[in-house]
Design an enzyme around this catalytic site. Structure first.
Site, PDB file in Angstrom:
ATOM      1  N   ARG A  15       0.869  -1.182  -0.105  1.00  0.00           N
ATOM      2  CA  ARG A  15       0.166  -0.072   0.051  1.00  0.00           C
ATOM      3  C   ARG A  15       0.822   1.322  -0.092  1.00  0.00           C
ATOM      4  O   ARG A  15       0.272   2.376   0.651  1.00  0.00           O
ATOM      5  CB  ARG A  15      -0.808  -0.008   1.150  1.00  0.00           C
ATOM      6  CG  ARG A  15      -1.890  -1.157   1.168  1.00  0.00           C
ATOM      7  CD  ARG A  15      -2.832  -1.541  -0.141  1.00  0.00           C
ATOM      8  NE  ARG A  15      -3.830  -2.342   0.429  1.00  0.00           N
ATOM      9  CZ  ARG A  15      -3.419  -3.686  -0.249  1.00  0.00           C
ATOM     10  NH1 ARG A  15      -2.247  -3.606  -1.107  1.00  0.00           N
ATOM     11  NH2 ARG A  15      -3.952  -4.588  -0.213  1.00  0.00           N
TER      12      ARG A  15
ATOM     13  N   GLU B  56      -5.111   3.328   6.394  1.00  0.00           N
ATOM     14  CA  GLU B  56      -4.736   2.933   4.822  1.00  0.00           C
ATOM     15  C   GLU B  56      -5.698   4.290   3.946  1.00  0.00           C
ATOM     16  O   GLU B  56      -4.816   4.514   3.251  1.00  0.00           O
ATOM     17  CB  GLU B  56      -5.395   1.653   4.350  1.00  0.00           C
ATOM     18  CG  GLU B  56      -5.173   1.177   2.770  1.00  0.00           C
ATOM     19  CD  GLU B  56      -5.609  -0.085   2.518  1.00  0.00           C
ATOM     20  OE1 GLU B  56      -5.439  -0.912   3.276  1.00  0.00           O
ATOM     21  OE2 GLU B  56      -6.172  -0.210   1.299  1.00  0.00           O
TER      22      GLU B  56
ATOM     23  N   SER C 174     -10.718  -1.308   3.117  1.00  0.00           N
ATOM     24  CA  SER C 174     -10.120  -1.434   4.494  1.00  0.00           C
ATOM     25  C   SER C 174      -9.706  -0.090   5.012  1.00  0.00           C
ATOM     26  O   SER C 174      -9.233   0.799   4.339  1.00  0.00           O
ATOM     27  CB  SER C 174      -8.980  -2.541   4.138  1.00  0.00           C
ATOM     28  OG  SER C 174      -9.542  -3.604   3.836  1.00  0.00           O
TER      29      SER C 174
HETATM   30  C1  LIG Z   1     -15.905  -1.449  -1.422  1.00  0.00           C
HETATM   31  C2  LIG Z   1     -14.239  -1.316  -1.527  1.00  0.00           C
HETATM   32  C3  LIG Z   1     -13.606  -2.447  -1.736  1.00  0.00           C
HETATM   33  C4  LIG Z   1     -11.848  -2.198  -1.798  1.00  0.00           C
HETATM   34  N1  LIG Z   1     -11.433  -3.070  -1.884  1.00  0.00           N
HETATM   35  C5  LIG Z   1      -9.974  -2.897  -1.977  1.00  0.00           C
HETATM   36  C6  LIG Z   1      -9.058  -4.037  -2.028  1.00  0.00           C
HETATM   37  O1  LIG Z   1      -9.363  -5.258  -2.100  1.00  0.00           O
HETATM   38  N2  LIG Z   1      -7.639  -3.589  -1.954  1.00  0.00           N
HETATM   39  C7  LIG Z   1      -7.181  -2.771  -2.248  1.00  0.00           C
HETATM   40  O2  LIG Z   1      -5.849  -2.280  -2.312  1.00  0.00           O
HETATM   41  N3  LIG Z   1      -7.909  -1.441  -1.976  1.00  0.00           N
HETATM   42  C8  LIG Z   1      -9.553  -1.689  -1.775  1.00  0.00           C
HETATM   43  N4  LIG Z   1     -10.097  -0.454  -1.896  1.00  0.00           N
HETATM   44  C9  LIG Z   1      -9.650   0.852  -1.898  1.00  0.00           C
HETATM   45  C10 LIG Z   1      -9.702   1.641  -3.024  1.00  0.00           C
HETATM   46  O3  LIG Z   1     -10.637   1.212  -4.099  1.00  0.00           O
HETATM   47  C11 LIG Z   1      -8.318   1.432  -3.717  1.00  0.00           C
HETATM   48  O4  LIG Z   1      -7.213   1.986  -2.780  1.00  0.00           O
HETATM   49  C12 LIG Z   1      -8.164   1.850  -5.248  1.00  0.00           C
HETATM   50  O5  LIG Z   1      -6.952   1.583  -5.715  1.00  0.00           O
HETATM   51  C13 LIG Z   1      -8.103   3.700  -5.100  1.00  0.00           C
HETATM   52  O6  LIG Z   1      -8.542   3.908  -6.434  1.00  0.00           O
HETATM   53  P1  LIG Z   1      -9.112   5.452  -6.562  1.00  0.00           P
HETATM   54  O7  LIG Z   1      -9.003   5.857  -8.323  1.00  0.00           O
HETATM   55  O8  LIG Z   1     -10.516   5.694  -6.170  1.00  0.00           O
HETATM   56  O9  LIG Z   1      -8.160   6.428  -5.900  1.00  0.00           O
HETATM   57  P2  LIG Z   1      -8.526   7.664  -4.870  1.00  0.00           P
HETATM   58  O10 LIG Z   1      -9.348   7.040  -3.741  1.00  0.00           O
HETATM   59  O11 LIG Z   1      -9.348   8.796  -5.590  1.00  0.00           O
HETATM   60  O12 LIG Z   1      -7.213   8.273  -4.437  1.00  0.00           O
HETATM   61  C14 LIG Z   1      -6.410   7.523  -3.657  1.00  0.00           C
HETATM   62  C15 LIG Z   1      -4.892   8.081  -3.556  1.00  0.00           C
HETATM   63  O13 LIG Z   1      -4.289   8.090  -4.652  1.00  0.00           O
HETATM   64  C16 LIG Z   1      -4.054   9.366  -5.339  1.00  0.00           C
HETATM   65  N5  LIG Z   1      -4.265   9.435  -6.716  1.00  0.00           N
HETATM   66  C17 LIG Z   1      -5.333   8.920  -7.416  1.00  0.00           C
HETATM   67  N6  LIG Z   1      -5.158   8.891  -8.849  1.00  0.00           N
HETATM   68  C18 LIG Z   1      -3.928   9.254  -8.844  1.00  0.00           C
HETATM   69  C19 LIG Z   1      -2.875   9.525  -9.965  1.00  0.00           C
HETATM   70  N7  LIG Z   1      -3.300   9.556 -11.198  1.00  0.00           N
HETATM   71  N8  LIG Z   1      -1.788  10.211  -9.664  1.00  0.00           N
HETATM   72  C20 LIG Z   1      -1.270  10.313  -8.519  1.00  0.00           C
HETATM   73  N9  LIG Z   1      -2.223  10.055  -7.433  1.00  0.00           N
HETATM   74  C21 LIG Z   1      -3.275   9.767  -7.674  1.00  0.00           C
HETATM   75  C22 LIG Z   1      -5.059  10.447  -4.658  1.00  0.00           C
HETATM   76  O14 LIG Z   1      -4.693  11.725  -4.380  1.00  0.00           O
HETATM   77  C23 LIG Z   1      -5.130   9.514  -3.356  1.00  0.00           C
HETATM   78  O15 LIG Z   1      -4.030   9.990  -2.328  1.00  0.00           O
HETATM   79  C24 LIG Z   1     -11.607  -0.776  -1.861  1.00  0.00           C
HETATM   80  C25 LIG Z   1     -12.572   0.333  -1.865  1.00  0.00           C
HETATM   81  C26 LIG Z   1     -13.842   0.054  -1.620  1.00  0.00           C
HETATM   82  C27 LIG Z   1     -14.860   1.256  -1.643  1.00  0.00           C
END
Ligand SMILES: Cc1cc2nc3c(=O)[nH]c(=O)nc-3n(C[C@H](O)[C@H](O)[C@H](O)COP(=O)(O)OP(=O)(O)OC[C@H]3O[C@@H](n4cnc5c(N)ncnc54)[C@H](O)[C@@H]3O)c2cc1C
Length: 301
Positions: free
Chosen positions: A176, A296, A226
């Site tokens: 992570r 996280e 999480s």
């Molecule tokens: C129901 C559910 C289940 C999930 N299961 C998992 C799982 O199994 N495993 C897991 O690891 N995570 C899980 N997550 C968490 C989440 O989906 C992941 O961390 C995912 O990768 C975040 O992607 P996002 O586009 O939503 O990022 P965001 O939430 O929009 O951003 C997350 C971080 O990344 C940064 N960011 C986003 N895009 C960029 C970019 N292009 N360049 C630089 N920085 C950037 C943001 O500023 C922020 O700090 C889950 C979430 C939910 C709601």
């Protein structure tokens, strides 16, 4: 720079409909909480995003790039800067065993295209509700696979405004973590190296993973996955449960009955409810089990 002047400058780069003033972040986070971003922009090309960033740097205006907001809490006070949301940068291309995706492409869309092209490697990640930009930044992982396992190369806009090709080693991906976090390095696109396999095997793995998620995660309530990181590889759900915290609630935020490492928004939670519940869980686990939980989810103030 006042908001009208900033909007006018942004209109020289972006279509007006892709500039949102005083935008509620509850619309852009899966937790469905958060105050207003002063401005939220939705660039429709990498070039547009780079021009926006150049302008914001010149004018010394704070900005944050987000994907689907599925790992985010934005405070109730909102964000006094510009949020750049990548959802329109969602091109996905296939070159043999390699899939190249722009930062705003959903992991689910990439997984679907991998399946259509008989490419295996990201089935275990297919249910993560985020973009590839968020996944690489977080080194997202599930069911013993991490995005780092399939990254071939990426393009990153570095802090000096240059586009650089970076490998997974350059990104220093670990559990992570990546160098993209807490920096102004922005993931523009990622190429994933996958392996040919039969459609049936890939499809049944995806279905198996999805049904595991449905049976173990509270997917019918807004959440952000999480809340806390694993401790020395151990899932923390059991630690939180053993501390007697299941169903503990503050306002509209509650520790999920189904999965204790999930906090759910039962309907009317504020960001403060969720943040206070996170603090309460941390404090209780420290007192009862002498374990320091590490958050996280990312919090934007
Ligand atoms: C129901 C559910 C289940 C999930 N299961 C998992 C799982 O199994 N495993 C897991 O690891 N995570 C899980 N997550 C968490 C989440 O989906 C992941 O961390 C995912 O990768 C975040 O992607 P996002 O586009 O939503 O990022 P965001 O939430 O929009 O951003 C997350 C971080 O990344 C940064 N960011 C986003 N895009 C960029 C970019 N292009 N360049 C630089 N920085 C950037 C943001 O500023 C922020 O700090 C889950 C979430 C939910 C709601």
């Amino acid at each position: 720079m006042n908001i009208e002047k900033l909007a006018a400058r942004l209109e020289t780069i972006l279509d007006k409909k892709n500039i949102k003033i005083n935008e509620p972040m509850s619309k852009h986070t899966t937790f469905r909480v958060g105050g207003n971003a002063k401005v939220l922009v939705l660039p429709s090309s990498i070039k547009e995003m780079m021009s926006v960033i150049e302008l914001l740097k010149q004018e010394n205006i704070d900005y944050i790039v987000i994907g689907n907001g599925s790992n985010l809490i934005v405070s109730d006070e909102g964000y006094d800067g510009v949020i750049i949301k990548t959802s329109k940068l969602n091109s996905i291309k296939v070159y043999g065993n390699i899939i190249e995706a722009d930062c705003g492409a959903f992991i689910s869309s990439i997984s679907k295209i991998a399946l259509e092209n008989h490419l295996s490697g990201i089935e275990c990640l297919s249910g993560i509700p985020g973009t590839i930009g968020g996944a690489v930044t977080m080194n997202a992982g599930a069911y013993n696979v991490e995005i780092k396992d399939v990254i071939y190369y990426t393009y990153v806009l570095n802090e000096s405004g240059k586009i650089v090709k970076m490998t997974k080693d350059d990104l220093m991906l670990s559990y992570r973590k990546s160098i993209l976090q807490n920096s102004n390095n922005i993931l523009l696109s990622a190429a994933l190296m996958l392996k040919p396999d039969c459609h049936e095997a890939i499809h049944s793995k995806m279905i198996e993973i999805q049904s595991k998620r449905v049976s173990t995660q509270p997917l019918n309530y807004p959440n952000a996955g999480s809340i806390f990181k694993r401790i020395s590889g151990q899932p923390v759900g059991a630690i939180i449960e053993n501390a007697g915290l299941k169903n503990t609630a503050i306002g509209g935020a509650k520790v999920s009955e189904k999965h204790a490492n999930f906090i759910i928004n039962t309907g009317n939670a504020t960001a403060a409810d969720i943040i206070n519940l996170i603090k309460f869980v941390k404090k209780t686990v420290k007192n009862k089990a002498n374990i320091d939980l590490e958050t996280e989810v990312k919090i934007i103030y």
